[in-house]
Design a protein around this motif. Structure first.
Motif, PDB file in Angstrom:
ATOM      1  N   GLY A  38       0.873  -1.181   0.000  1.00 38.34           N
ATOM      2  CA  GLY A  38       0.000   0.000   0.000  1.00 38.34           C
ATOM      3  C   GLY A  38       0.904   1.223   0.000  1.00 38.34           C
ATOM      4  N   GLY A  39       0.420   2.309   0.562  1.00 34.49           N
ATOM      5  CA  GLY A  39       1.242   3.526   0.650  1.00 34.49           C
ATOM      6  C   GLY A  39       2.391   3.313   1.629  1.00 34.49           C
ATOM      7  N   VAL A  43       0.695   0.310   6.963  1.00 34.13           N
ATOM      8  CA  VAL A  43       1.289  -0.862   7.610  1.00 34.13           C
ATOM      9  C   VAL A  43       1.591  -1.959   6.571  1.00 34.13           C
ATOM     10  N   TYR A  44       0.894  -1.934   5.419  1.00 34.86           N
ATOM     11  CA  TYR A  44       1.151  -2.968   4.409  1.00 34.86           C
ATOM     12  C   TYR A  44       2.583  -2.919   3.890  1.00 34.86           C
ATOM     13  N   GLY A  72      -1.509   1.042  -4.805  1.00 37.97           N
ATOM     14  CA  GLY A  72      -2.735   1.726  -4.405  1.00 37.97           C
ATOM     15  C   GLY A  72      -3.510   0.999  -3.318  1.00 37.97           C
ATOM     16  N   GLY A  73      -3.125  -0.252  -2.996  1.00 38.47           N
ATOM     17  CA  GLY A  73      -3.794  -0.982  -1.912  1.00 38.47           C
ATOM     18  C   GLY A  73      -4.458  -2.276  -2.348  1.00 38.47           C
ATOM     19  N   SER A  74      -5.358  -2.756  -1.487  1.00 40.50           N
ATOM     20  CA  SER A  74      -5.987  -4.075  -1.607  1.00 40.50           C
ATOM     21  C   SER A  74      -6.543  -4.431  -2.987  1.00 40.50           C
ATOM     22  N   GLN A  92      -7.062  -6.620   2.325  1.00 38.67           N
ATOM     23  CA  GLN A  92      -8.034  -6.662   3.423  1.00 38.67           C
ATOM     24  C   GLN A  92      -8.879  -7.933   3.321  1.00 38.67           C
ATOM     25  N   GLU A 125      -7.158  -4.357  11.161  1.00 39.81           N
ATOM     26  CA  GLU A 125      -7.212  -2.999  10.608  1.00 39.81           C
ATOM     27  C   GLU A 125      -8.533  -2.354  11.003  1.00 39.81           C
ATOM     28  N   SER A 155      -7.770   1.154  -3.529  1.00 45.44           N
ATOM     29  CA  SER A 155      -7.533   0.969  -2.095  1.00 45.44           C
ATOM     30  C   SER A 155      -8.597   0.065  -1.496  1.00 45.44           C
ATOM     31  N   GLY A 156      -8.318  -0.436  -0.315  1.00 46.32           N
ATOM     32  CA  GLY A 156      -9.327  -1.190   0.416  1.00 46.32           C
ATOM     33  C   GLY A 156     -10.344  -0.257   1.028  1.00 46.32           C
ATOM     34  N   GLN A 157      -9.867   0.892   1.537  1.00 44.49           N
ATOM     35  CA  GLN A 157     -10.754   1.779   2.306  1.00 44.49           C
ATOM     36  C   GLN A 157     -11.899   2.379   1.522  1.00 44.49           C
ATOM     37  N   TYR A 200      -9.389   5.978   6.526  1.00 42.15           N
ATOM     38  CA  TYR A 200      -8.255   5.106   6.176  1.00 42.15           C
ATOM     39  C   TYR A 200      -8.444   3.790   6.937  1.00 42.15           C
ATOM     40  N   THR A 201      -8.531   2.705   6.212  1.00 46.30           N
ATOM     41  CA  THR A 201      -8.637   1.389   6.853  1.00 46.30           C
ATOM     42  C   THR A 201      -7.227   0.861   7.020  1.00 46.30           C
TER      43      THR A 201
HETATM   44  N1  GLU Z   1      -6.070  -1.266   4.037  1.00 47.12           N
HETATM   45  C1  GLU Z   1      -5.470  -0.421   3.049  1.00 47.12           C
HETATM   46  C2  GLU Z   1      -5.849  -0.908   1.671  1.00 47.12           C
HETATM   47  O1  GLU Z   1      -6.254  -2.016   1.511  1.00 47.12           O
HETATM   48  C3  GLU Z   1      -3.961  -0.354   3.175  1.00 47.12           C
HETATM   49  C4  GLU Z   1      -3.471  -0.115   4.553  1.00 47.12           C
HETATM   50  C5  GLU Z   1      -1.966  -0.115   4.686  1.00 47.12           C
HETATM   51  O2  GLU Z   1      -1.279   0.167   3.712  1.00 47.12           O
HETATM   52  O3  GLU Z   1      -1.507  -0.420   5.788  1.00 47.12           O
HETATM   53  O4  GLU Z   1      -5.745  -0.203   0.712  1.00 47.12           O
END
Ligand code: GLU
Length: 330
Positions: A38-39, A43-44, A72-74, A92, A125, A155-157, A200-201
């Motif tokens: 992710g970014g 945490v990813y 970009g995420g999930s 996610q 998360e 993204s996931g969020q 933000y998830t």
């Molecule tokens: N949950 C976010 C996503 O799926 C990423 C969170 C992270 O990068 O820690 O996009």
């Protein structure tokens, strides 16, 4: 001339042997695998780094070299794994479910990703909603009419913010000024007064929320709760109630945990990846579990058993092999 060349080859060969490794041309082939995250302030990204670190430590044994990519995420990660652009990714748990099942209303409606495979789950998360004090936003209902970053496509969020808003009767297209920027950019926009709030998830603690809470603009965590949300959790069972552990962010004006809902970060791959490769990664993370757990504070709550929960795509056979070997699975 020929003699000089021969001598050089012999010296290089000898040196390589002396240094303990076989010369490059006789070494087993290395497989390069990329982990989508992710970014970089989430945490990813460090999670991808932690997993890569474990497996790269045994590079000679497995011939696997893992690298990490900020994405970009999930949603991006699932799609890139399915198209073969990435080999592994952090996703996610709700997104894993939606993709594998082709859930109605999701990015994969009518297009179930049957080759998606679960490897293990990681940290929890929380759907984190943070607003500037100046905006006057104290509840999710106060988002009406405000400038709110609900998440970038990929993204996931983005799906979680849409679900939360819809659950409380807010139409993100009409009732607020929605932004779709990446989570890594949102803290700066909030601090500069260019947005009033963002979703933000993410696992806690993380760099993005630290950045959002540490500047001149005073900010607060906003509860994501209400009757509409209870109905949402009953309908979408991959959501569970959780809290934002506010104590991690002394810069915020709140100090007690803030109620919200959450999912789990999970590690996924494709059915096409070889069993030995997935086995090697799982083995290095689980055999060195205590070491792994220390690599990020969001892992404090992890247990080996818990890392087999929250998965909805079938487990990859390489992962099953390890779990059976150590008795985590029957
Ligand atoms: N949950 C976010 C996503 O799926 C990423 C969170 C992270 O990068 O820690 O996009």
């Amino acid at each position: 001339m020929k003699k000089v060349l021969m001598l050089t080859v012999a010296v290089v060969f000898g040196l390589a042997l002396l240094m303990g490794g076989a010369p490059a041309d006789v070494q087993a082939k290395t497989t390069f695998v990329t982990i989508g995250t992710g970014g970089i302030t989430g945490v990813y990204y460090p999670t991808g780094g932690a997993i890569a670190k474990m497996v790269n430590a045994k590079r000679k044994e497995y011939g696997i070299r893992a690298t990490v990519e900020s994405t970009g995420g999930s949603v991006f990660n699932v799609n890139a794994i399915m198209s073969g652009d990435l080999e592994f990714g952090v996703v996610q748990s709700d997104r894993q479910y939606q993709a594998y099942n082709g859930e109605e209303g999701s990015e994969w409606a009518g297009k179930p990703q049957k080759d998606l495979r679960a490897v293990f789950s990681i940290h929890p998360e929380s759907v984190t909603l943070i607003a500037s004090v100046e905006s006057g936003i104290k509840t999710i209902m106060d988002l009406k009419g405000k400038r709110v970053n609900i998440g970038n496509p990929g993204s996931g969020q983005l799906g979680n913010s849409k679900d939360a808003l819809e659950a409380v009767g807010i139409d993100y297209e009409k009732d607020l000024k929605a932004e779709f920027v990446k989570a890594a950019e949102a803290p700066g926009l909030l601090q500069d007064g260019r947005i009033d709030a963002f979703f933000y998830t993410v696992g806690h603690p993380n760099g993005a929320i630290k950045e959002a809470t540490a500047g001149k603009t005073k900010v607060m965590f906003v509860p994501v709760e209400g009757a509409g949300l209870e109905a949402l959790f009953a309908k979408k069972t991959y959501y569970a109630k959780s809290v934002v552990p506010v104590k991690n962010y002394p810069g915020a004006v709140n100090d007690a945990d803030v109620p919200t809902f959450g999912v789990k970060a999970t590690f996924v791959t494709s059915a096409v990846r070889p069993d030995e490769e997935v086995y090697a990664i799982v083995k290095e993370v689980f055999d060195n579990f205590d070491k792994f757990k220390k690599l990020h504070p969001a892992y404090a709550v992890l247990t080996k058993e818990g890392m087999l929960e929250g998965l909805s795509a079938p487990l990859h056979p390489g992962a099953i092999k390890y779990y059976k070997e150590v008795g985590l699975m029957k």
